[in-house]
Enzyme design. Structure first.
Site, PDB file in Angstrom:
ATOM      1  N   ALA A  22      44.565  42.305  66.045  1.00  0.00           N
ATOM      2  CA  ALA A  22      43.736  42.108  65.284  1.00  0.00           C
ATOM      3  C   ALA A  22      44.110  40.532  64.525  1.00  0.00           C
ATOM      4  O   ALA A  22      43.962  39.681  64.331  1.00  0.00           O
ATOM      5  CB  ALA A  22      42.993  42.506  64.600  1.00  0.00           C
ATOM      6  N   HIS A 119      41.447  48.017  74.962  1.00  0.00           N
ATOM      7  CA  HIS A 119      40.720  48.264  73.724  1.00  0.00           C
ATOM      8  C   HIS A 119      38.930  48.186  74.377  1.00  0.00           C
ATOM      9  O   HIS A 119      38.122  47.736  73.399  1.00  0.00           O
ATOM     10  CB  HIS A 119      40.777  48.134  72.779  1.00  0.00           C
ATOM     11  CG  HIS A 119      42.001  49.048  72.349  1.00  0.00           C
ATOM     12  ND1 HIS A 119      42.220  48.584  71.225  1.00  0.00           N
ATOM     13  CD2 HIS A 119      42.769  50.301  73.110  1.00  0.00           C
ATOM     14  CE1 HIS A 119      43.450  50.621  70.563  1.00  0.00           C
ATOM     15  NE2 HIS A 119      43.130  51.073  71.778  1.00  0.00           N
ATOM     16  N   CYS A 130      25.274  55.073  83.726  1.00  0.00           N
ATOM     17  CA  CYS A 130      25.869  54.171  85.418  1.00  0.00           C
ATOM     18  C   CYS A 130      27.024  53.306  84.514  1.00  0.00           C
ATOM     19  O   CYS A 130      27.377  52.880  86.472  1.00  0.00           O
ATOM     20  CB  CYS A 130      24.328  53.813  85.736  1.00  0.00           C
ATOM     21  SG  CYS A 130      23.942  52.928  85.143  1.00  0.00           S
ATOM     22  N   ASN A 218      54.805  40.180  63.109  1.00  0.00           N
ATOM     23  CA  ASN A 218      53.947  40.858  62.023  1.00  0.00           C
ATOM     24  C   ASN A 218      54.254  41.050  60.936  1.00  0.00           C
ATOM     25  O   ASN A 218      54.765  40.618  59.873  1.00  0.00           O
ATOM     26  CB  ASN A 218      53.846  42.262  62.331  1.00  0.00           C
ATOM     27  CG  ASN A 218      51.881  42.884  61.300  1.00  0.00           C
ATOM     28  OD1 ASN A 218      50.928  42.684  62.142  1.00  0.00           O
ATOM     29  ND2 ASN A 218      51.661  43.782  61.075  1.00  0.00           N
TER      30      ASN A 218
HETATM   31  P1  OAD Z   1      45.324  46.670  62.450  1.00  0.00           P
HETATM   32  O1  OAD Z   1      44.743  45.380  61.277  1.00  0.00           O
HETATM   33  O2  OAD Z   1      46.008  47.453  62.869  1.00  0.00           O
HETATM   34  O3  OAD Z   1      46.817  45.231  62.102  1.00  0.00           O
HETATM   35  C1  OAD Z   1      47.289  43.653  62.331  1.00  0.00           C
HETATM   36  C2  OAD Z   1      47.819  43.474  61.909  1.00  0.00           C
HETATM   37  O4  OAD Z   1      48.455  42.209  62.194  1.00  0.00           O
HETATM   38  C3  OAD Z   1      48.299  43.431  59.847  1.00  0.00           C
HETATM   39  O5  OAD Z   1      49.510  44.578  60.199  1.00  0.00           O
HETATM   40  C4  OAD Z   1      48.775  42.194  59.163  1.00  0.00           C
HETATM   41  O6  OAD Z   1      49.388  42.309  58.257  1.00  0.00           O
HETATM   42  C5  OAD Z   1      48.868  41.293  61.169  1.00  0.00           C
HETATM   43  N1  OAD Z   1      48.396  40.458  60.308  1.00  0.00           N
HETATM   44  C6  OAD Z   1      47.076  40.424  60.374  1.00  0.00           C
HETATM   45  N2  OAD Z   1      46.758  38.725  60.032  1.00  0.00           N
HETATM   46  C7  OAD Z   1      48.650  37.756  60.622  1.00  0.00           C
HETATM   47  C8  OAD Z   1      49.033  36.878  60.580  1.00  0.00           C
HETATM   48  N3  OAD Z   1      47.528  35.673  60.395  1.00  0.00           N
HETATM   49  N4  OAD Z   1      49.819  36.368  61.245  1.00  0.00           N
HETATM   50  C9  OAD Z   1      50.982  37.980  60.935  1.00  0.00           C
HETATM   51  N5  OAD Z   1      50.393  39.270  61.863  1.00  0.00           N
HETATM   52  C10 OAD Z   1      49.238  39.129  60.252  1.00  0.00           C
HETATM   53  O7  OAD Z   1      44.296  45.300  63.698  1.00  0.00           O
HETATM   54  P2  OAD Z   1      45.730  46.685  64.975  1.00  0.00           P
HETATM   55  O8  OAD Z   1      46.803  46.481  65.291  1.00  0.00           O
HETATM   56  O9  OAD Z   1      45.388  45.350  65.901  1.00  0.00           O
HETATM   57  O10 OAD Z   1      40.445  49.707  67.920  1.00  0.00           O
HETATM   58  O11 OAD Z   1      44.641  47.609  65.033  1.00  0.00           O
HETATM   59  C11 OAD Z   1      45.268  48.163  66.356  1.00  0.00           C
HETATM   60  C12 OAD Z   1      43.007  49.037  66.933  1.00  0.00           C
HETATM   61  O12 OAD Z   1      42.376  49.649  65.852  1.00  0.00           O
HETATM   62  C13 OAD Z   1      42.601  48.181  67.111  1.00  0.00           C
HETATM   63  O13 OAD Z   1      42.461  47.880  68.366  1.00  0.00           O
HETATM   64  C14 OAD Z   1      41.002  48.475  66.789  1.00  0.00           C
HETATM   65  C15 OAD Z   1      41.428  49.485  65.518  1.00  0.00           C
HETATM   66  O14 OAD Z   1      41.108  50.298  65.439  1.00  0.00           O
HETATM   67  C16 OAD Z   1      39.991  50.050  68.255  1.00  0.00           C
HETATM   68  O15 OAD Z   1      38.807  49.267  67.665  1.00  0.00           O
HETATM   69  C17 OAD Z   1      40.169  51.341  69.626  1.00  0.00           C
HETATM   70 ZN    ZN Z   2      22.394  53.294  83.355  1.00  0.00          ZN
END
Ligand code: OAD
Ligand code: ZN
Length: 244
Positions: A22, A119, A130, A218
């Site tokens: 994200a 995801h 279906c 990150n």
């Molecule tokens: P997170 O919100 O857990 O982590 C996003 C990371 O990006 C954080 O550690 C922020 O510090 C960093 N971040 C945000 N903006 C940034 C920027 N401009 N530059 C550098 N870093 C930045 O999101 P994910 O790791 O993607 O799953 O989350 C994993 C999964 O958890 C998602 O796919 C979703 C969620 O539950 C499902 O919905 C199944």
């Molecule tokens: Zn259906």
């Protein structure tokens, strides 16, 4: 310098994997999940069992879904997405594995075999029984008129955003392909993920064990920083704009 090491890796890689979260899309105005103001800091996620067992949960899931879409309507790829697309085009990145559901990799030109969505995809919906595809624009008027969560026009089953909820099985084929890409990677780039959601977050470990150079870019520290070859705690748009 770290930036120079990154540049060297990006220029020399041949089977690179970009593993995105994200944090790659916050630069497009889409909030992430776990930063202050992130989605999970405002709402507890609705898990898959609740979606299946309660009409109230399904209604709430759809209400949130359309509210989020309205808030992020018109989001476009940012320079970090464009840099990834360019590295794919140049042949350094073989595969983009994304946890994002926003469709912004596709919008930046990464499509087909080269993109693995772990995801799911939030730009459309599917029937849980279906598998029929349903367009959001077709579902929405009925939901707003009746307040009833949408049912499949073909079989009457529950229609859900084509994203993976907590407790919902991961797409097995996508996961298998992602594992293969990780094991074959020469450079594995983590871009904007907190690396707390498994099994996705196991991929950087597999890549590293199979010999890849592991880069973690990150804003916040992650649990895998200690095993990374290069850690860049900086804004992704600033970091990657020079490569876009
Ligand atoms: P997170 O919100 O857990 O982590 C996003 C990371 O990006 C954080 O550690 C922020 O510090 C960093 N971040 C945000 N903006 C940034 C920027 N401009 N530059 C550098 N870093 C930045 O999101 P994910 O790791 O993607 O799953 O989350 C994993 C999964 O958890 C998602 O796919 C979703 C969620 O539950 C499902 O919905 C199944
Ligand atoms: Zn259906």
């Amino acid at each position: 310098r770290k930036i120079e090491r990154l540049g060297t890796l990006l220029r020399s890689m041949r089977r690179g994997v970009a593993f995105t979260g994200a944090g790659l899309s916050t630069g497009s105005g889409i909030p992430d999940f776990r930063s202050p103001g992130g989605l999970w800091t405002r709402h507890r996620p609705i898990d898959f069992d609740s979606f299946l067992s309660s009409a109230e949960s399904r209604r709430e899931a759809w209400r949130r879904k359309f509210a989020i879409d309205d808030a992020t309507n018109g989001a476009a790829p940012n320079a970090a997405h464009r840099a990834v697309a360019r590295l794919v085009e140049q042949g350094g990145i073989a595969t983009v594995v994304t946890q994002n559901i926003d469709g912004l990799h596709q919008a930046s030109g990464v499509t087909g075999e080269k993109l693995i969505e772990l995801h799911g995809n939030g730009t459309y919906a599917t029937c849980l029984d279906c598998g029929a595809r349903h367009e959001l624009a077709e579902i929405r008027p009925g939901f707003e008129a009746t307040g009833e969560p949408p049912a499949c026009r073909i079989c009457g089953g529950f229609v859900k955003s084509a994203t993976i909820s907590f407790g919902q099985p991961m797409p097995a084929e996508a996961m298998r392909r992602a594992q293969d890409a990780a094991r074959e990677a020469d450079v594995f780039l983590v871009l904007g993920s907190s690396l707390v959601v498994y099994p996705a977050a196991a991929l950087p470990v597999s890549a590293k064990q199979a010999g890849a150079a592991l880069v973690i870019a990150n804003r916040e520290p992650t649990d895998l920083d200690p095993i990374a070859d290069l850690v860049l705690r900086t804004d992704l748009v600033a970091l990657l704009a020079p490569f876009a």
